[in-house]
Motif scaffolding. Structure first.
Motif, mmCIF file in Angstrom:
data_model
loop_
_atom_site.group_PDB
_atom_site.id
_atom_site.type_symbol
_atom_site.label_atom_id
_atom_site.label_comp_id
_atom_site.label_asym_id
_atom_site.label_seq_id
_atom_site.Cartn_x
_atom_site.Cartn_y
_atom_site.Cartn_z
ATOM 1 N N SER B 39 14.057 6.865 -10.545
ATOM 2 C CA SER B 39 14.859 7.727 -10.881
ATOM 3 C C SER B 39 14.421 9.343 -11.671
ATOM 4 O O SER B 39 14.800 10.213 -11.701
ATOM 5 N N LYS B 40 13.439 8.854 -12.510
ATOM 6 C CA LYS B 40 12.719 9.835 -13.214
ATOM 7 C C LYS B 40 11.391 10.249 -12.698
ATOM 8 O O LYS B 40 10.685 11.012 -13.197
ATOM 9 N N LYS B 41 11.195 9.841 -11.447
ATOM 10 C CA LYS B 41 10.309 10.617 -10.586
ATOM 11 C C LYS B 41 8.805 9.880 -10.926
ATOM 12 O O LYS B 41 7.924 10.210 -10.400
ATOM 13 N N PHE B 42 9.065 8.701 -11.608
ATOM 14 C CA PHE B 42 7.702 8.000 -12.106
ATOM 15 C C PHE B 42 7.260 7.304 -11.010
ATOM 16 O O PHE B 42 7.953 6.218 -10.401
ATOM 17 N N LEU B 43 6.248 7.365 -10.766
ATOM 18 C CA LEU B 43 5.458 6.671 -9.371
ATOM 19 C C LEU B 43 4.458 5.657 -9.910
ATOM 20 O O LEU B 43 3.694 5.651 -10.812
ATOM 21 N N LYS B 44 4.832 4.338 -9.354
ATOM 22 C CA LYS B 44 3.798 3.250 -9.756
ATOM 23 C C LYS B 44 3.314 2.317 -8.492
ATOM 24 O O LYS B 44 4.609 2.126 -7.531
ATOM 25 N N ILE B 45 2.286 2.035 -8.385
ATOM 26 C CA ILE B 45 1.970 1.039 -7.193
ATOM 27 C C ILE B 45 2.483 -0.514 -7.396
ATOM 28 O O ILE B 45 2.727 -0.840 -8.274
ATOM 29 N N MET B 46 2.899 -0.817 -6.139
ATOM 30 C CA MET B 46 3.503 -2.019 -6.153
ATOM 31 C C MET B 46 2.419 -3.008 -5.498
ATOM 32 O O MET B 46 1.934 -4.097 -6.077
ATOM 33 N N PHE B 47 2.000 -2.610 -4.502
ATOM 34 C CA PHE B 47 0.979 -3.572 -3.706
ATOM 35 C C PHE B 47 -0.024 -2.737 -2.792
ATOM 36 O O PHE B 47 -0.001 -1.484 -2.345
ATOM 37 N N SER B 48 -1.060 -3.239 -2.546
ATOM 38 C CA SER B 48 -2.181 -2.857 -1.727
ATOM 39 C C SER B 48 -2.582 -3.824 -0.814
ATOM 40 O O SER B 48 -2.876 -4.959 -0.966
ATOM 41 N N TYR B 49 -2.806 -3.523 0.524
ATOM 42 C CA TYR B 49 -3.451 -4.340 1.575
ATOM 43 C C TYR B 49 -4.752 -3.683 2.110
ATOM 44 O O TYR B 49 -4.669 -2.548 2.457
ATOM 45 N N ASN B 50 -5.740 -4.670 2.315
ATOM 46 C CA ASN B 50 -6.698 -4.285 2.937
ATOM 47 C C ASN B 50 -7.145 -5.020 4.070
ATOM 48 O O ASN B 50 -7.450 -6.080 3.939
ATOM 49 N N ASN B 51 -7.276 -4.369 5.455
ATOM 50 C CA ASN B 51 -7.301 -5.172 6.541
ATOM 51 C C ASN B 51 -6.550 -6.350 6.552
ATOM 52 O O ASN B 51 -6.826 -7.603 6.853
ATOM 53 N N LYS B 52 -5.066 -6.083 6.284
ATOM 54 C CA LYS B 52 -4.335 -7.282 6.266
ATOM 55 C C LYS B 52 -4.368 -8.193 5.160
ATOM 56 O O LYS B 52 -3.447 -9.281 5.227
ATOM 57 N N GLU B 53 -5.223 -8.054 4.240
ATOM 58 C CA GLU B 53 -5.408 -8.914 3.123
ATOM 59 C C GLU B 53 -4.670 -8.253 1.781
ATOM 60 O O GLU B 53 -5.136 -7.151 1.581
ATOM 61 N N LEU B 54 -3.904 -9.077 1.075
ATOM 62 C CA LEU B 54 -3.607 -8.505 -0.182
ATOM 63 C C LEU B 54 -4.502 -8.188 -1.248
ATOM 64 O O LEU B 54 -5.298 -9.381 -1.360
ATOM 65 N N ILE B 55 -4.774 -7.179 -1.519
ATOM 66 C CA ILE B 55 -5.741 -6.894 -2.631
ATOM 67 C C ILE B 55 -5.403 -6.697 -4.099
ATOM 68 O O ILE B 55 -5.705 -6.579 -5.129
ATOM 69 N N ILE B 56 -4.147 -6.003 -4.024
ATOM 70 C CA ILE B 56 -3.187 -5.631 -5.201
ATOM 71 C C ILE B 56 -1.895 -6.031 -5.223
ATOM 72 O O ILE B 56 -1.419 -5.973 -4.158
ATOM 73 N N ASN B 57 -1.635 -6.637 -6.399
ATOM 74 C CA ASN B 57 -0.270 -6.991 -6.581
ATOM 75 C C ASN B 57 0.176 -6.998 -7.930
ATOM 76 O O ASN B 57 -0.117 -7.708 -8.921
ATOM 77 N N GLU B 58 0.736 -5.831 -8.246
ATOM 78 C CA GLU B 58 1.263 -5.389 -9.544
ATOM 79 C C GLU B 58 2.521 -6.222 -10.022
ATOM 80 O O GLU B 58 2.796 -7.086 -9.156
ATOM 81 N N THR B 59 2.782 -6.089 -11.298
ATOM 82 C CA THR B 59 3.861 -7.031 -11.612
ATOM 83 C C THR B 59 5.353 -6.671 -11.109
ATOM 84 O O THR B 59 6.101 -5.930 -11.697
#
Lengths: 114, 114
Positions: B39-59
Motif C-alpha cells: 500500500s506504500k508502493k514499495f516493490l519487492k520481488i517474490m519469485f523468479s522462474y527461468n525456463n520453468k525452473e524456480l531460481i529465486i524464492n524470497e521469504t
C-alpha cells in the motif's frame, strides 16, 4: 545487501520547469542502476539504466541520469517536464553477478501542474 | 498485443479464500517474475522462474505457490488469503535471468482481501 534511498516522496513542479529526482544507493559491491516509471494504474516501464561506461545515461522521454560512484548516487533529471510526466518514479539497483533481483527505492511521485 | 498480460486486473475476495492470478508473456523471454507492491508502493520481488525452473524464492509465506507450466506462463496461487495479502501483484519477464536485462512488467493485479 543493497538498499536504495529516494529522498523525496513527492516532487511538485510546474510544466516546462526542470526537475531532478534524487536516488542514493548502498552496496558493498558494484551495481547496475535503473530508473523505472509507473503511470497511474499501470505497470512499470524502464526509463534508463546504467551498466558501465559513460556515467551520463540518456533514456526515453527526454530523461537522463548521472551515475556518481563517489557519492553513490544516480539522480534522474529532465530539463523541461510535461503534464504527461506525472507519475511515480522508482530507482532500483541490481548486483552485477548472479540472477536479476532488483532492489527498489520507495518511489518519488512527480506531480506536474500547469 | 500486450507484452506481459495478467488476469484478473482487480480481485476482491474474503479472508480464507484461495485465489489465482494468471500471467502470460509473448516476448519470447526465458525468465518470469512475480513482484508485490504494498500500500506504500514499495516493490519487492517474490519469485523468479527461468525456463520453468524456480531460481529465486524470497521469504514469502508457503501460502503463495507459483507455477510455470511453460516458459511463457507464470501463475500465482494464494491459499488462505489474509488481510495483509492485499496489494498489487506484478508479473514481469526478461530475456534471461542475468542482472543486465530490462524487466518488462505487466499492468498489475489489484488484490483486496476483506
Amino acid at each position: 545487501a543493497q538498499s536504495v534511498t529516494q529522498l523525496d516522496s513527492q516532487v511538485p513542479v510546474f510544466e516546462e520547469a526542470p526537475v531532478e529526482l534524487r536516488c542514493n544507493y548502498s552496496s558493498s559491491v558494484s551495481v547496475y542502476l535503473f530508473w523505472y516509471v509507473q503511470y497511474p494504474n499501470q505497470g512499470l516501464q524502464l526509463l534508463l539504466k546504467y551498466l558501465s561506461g559513460s556515467t551520463l545515461v540518456k533514456g526515453i522521454n527526454g530523461f537522463e541520469a548521472e551515475f556518481n560512484k563517489s557519492q553513490t548516487s544516480f539522480h534522474l533529471r529532465k530539463p523541461s517536464v510535461h503534464i504527461s510526466d506525472t507519475a511515480e518514479y522508482f530507482c532500483a539497483v541490481s548486483s552485477p553477478s548472479g540472477y536479476s533481483t532488483l532492489t527498489f527505492g520507495k518511489g518519488t511521485m512527480l506531480l506536474v501542474s500547469p | 498485443d500486450t507484452a506481459v498480460s495478467q488476469t484478473p486486473k482487480y480481485l476482491v475476495t474474503q479472508m480464507g479464500n484461495d485465489k489465482s492470478i494468471k500471467c502470460e508473456q509473448n516476448l519470447g523471454h526465458d525468465t518470469m517474475y512475480w513482484y508485490k507492491q504494498d500500500s506504500k508502493k514499495f516493490l519487492k520481488i517474490m519469485f523468479s522462474y527461468n525456463n520453468k525452473e524456480l531460481i529465486i524464492n524470497e521469504t514469502v509465506p508457503n501460502r503463495f505457490s507459483p507455477k510455470s507450466p511453460d516458459k511463457a506462463h507464470l501463475n500465482l496461487h494464494i491459499n488462505s488469503l489474509e488481510l495483509g495479502d492485499s496489494a498489487v501483484y506484478f508479473c514481469a519477464s526478461s530475456q534471461d535471468a542475468g542482472p543486465r536485462n530490462t524487466i518488462y512488467f505487466g499492468e498489475g493485479s489489484w488484490l483486496t482481501v476483506v
